[in-house]
Design an enzyme around this catalytic site. Structure first.
Site, short mmCIF file in Angstrom:
data_model
loop_
_atom_site.label_atom_id
_atom_site.label_comp_id
_atom_site.label_asym_id
_atom_site.label_seq_id
_atom_site.Cartn_x
_atom_site.Cartn_y
_atom_site.Cartn_z
N LYS A 1 0.83 -1.20 0.00
CA LYS A 1 0.00 0.00 0.00
C LYS A 1 0.87 1.26 0.00
O LYS A 1 0.63 2.18 -0.79
CB LYS A 1 -0.94 0.01 1.21
CG LYS A 1 -1.93 1.17 1.18
CD LYS A 1 -2.81 1.20 2.42
CE LYS A 1 -2.08 1.79 3.60
NZ LYS A 1 -2.96 2.05 4.77
N ASP B 1 -6.84 1.27 1.16
CA ASP B 1 -6.88 1.37 2.62
C ASP B 1 -8.27 0.94 3.10
O ASP B 1 -9.07 0.42 2.33
CB ASP B 1 -6.54 2.79 3.07
CG ASP B 1 -7.62 3.81 2.70
OD1 ASP B 1 -8.55 3.45 1.93
OD2 ASP B 1 -7.55 4.95 3.18
#
Length: 214
Positions: A124, A142
């Site tokens: 991420k 997220d």
């Protein structure tokens, strides 16, 4: 989990997002690729506002790997002690900085594989850096995007990797660069976890979420 939204509907969703905010920006303060990487790594299990508050003074004195190493672990820890998991994050940032100096001439690499090799940098974080600094159409999933993708059917998936693939597969190419920012902002301020503000939602008529709120 909603069913996969149809392509033409997704295209209209992002057309509206684009019309409302043509150039969405991330909310983490940074001045270069290094400070962005550090900020994103620090933001895990922390708010962007909290990270920005902690890094406001930090980045004035340590905006390169070399300066961060000169500041040292104790100095860094003092700056970020208001952030969750600050001790481990401080260790990771120092290790990351050392590796950048030793292996990458002090420069943040533009390769996902190279970024993920850095301590404290996962997929991420790497995707955020590639997107925000190197302008690649990567999707950093997220909790907001995971929730929004499944609630609306824009990008349903059982885990973050599946949602990431769904965005890549189903969002029109012209919207890929900013897709994750539009989704994060919509999830953070409108399509909230407990009480989505459906009355203020610009895609309410396209969303299959049954428990729409007033």
């Amino acid at each position: 989990m909603a069913k996969q939204m149809k392509y033409q509907t997704i295209k209209e969703v992002f057309r509206r997002f684009h019309e409302l905010e043509p150039e969405p920006k991330g909310e983490l303060h940074h001045t270069n690729a290094y400070t962005l990487t550090v900020a994103v790594a620090l933001s895990a299990q922390a708010t962007d506002a909290g990270v920005n508050k902690a890094t406001r003074d930090l980045f004035k004195i340590a905006d390169t790997p070399q300066k961060m190493l000169a500041l040292g672990l104790d100095g860094l820890t003092e700056h970020i002690k208001t952030i969750g998991l600050f001790r481990q994050k401080a260790k990771n940032v120092i290790k990351m900085s050392q590796l950048l100096v030793d292996e990458f001439d002090g420069e943040v690499p533009s390769s996902r594989a190279a970024l993920i090799s850095l301590p404290g940098v996962g997929r991420k974080t790497a995707n955020v850096v590639l997107n925000m600094w190197f302008h690649m159409p990567t999707q950093a999933v997220d909790t907001h995007i995971f929730r929004l993708g499944n609630r609306t059917g824009i990008a349903p998936g059982k885990d973050v990797d599946a949602v990431e693939r769904a965005i890549e597969d189903n969002v029109p190419a012209e919207y890929q660069l900013h897709a994750h920012h539009w989704l994060i902002l919509h999830g953070r301020y409108v399509c909230k976890a407990r009480k989505p503000v459906c009355a203020n939602c610009i895609i309410r008529d396209l969303c299959p979420f049954e428990e729409k709120t007033l």
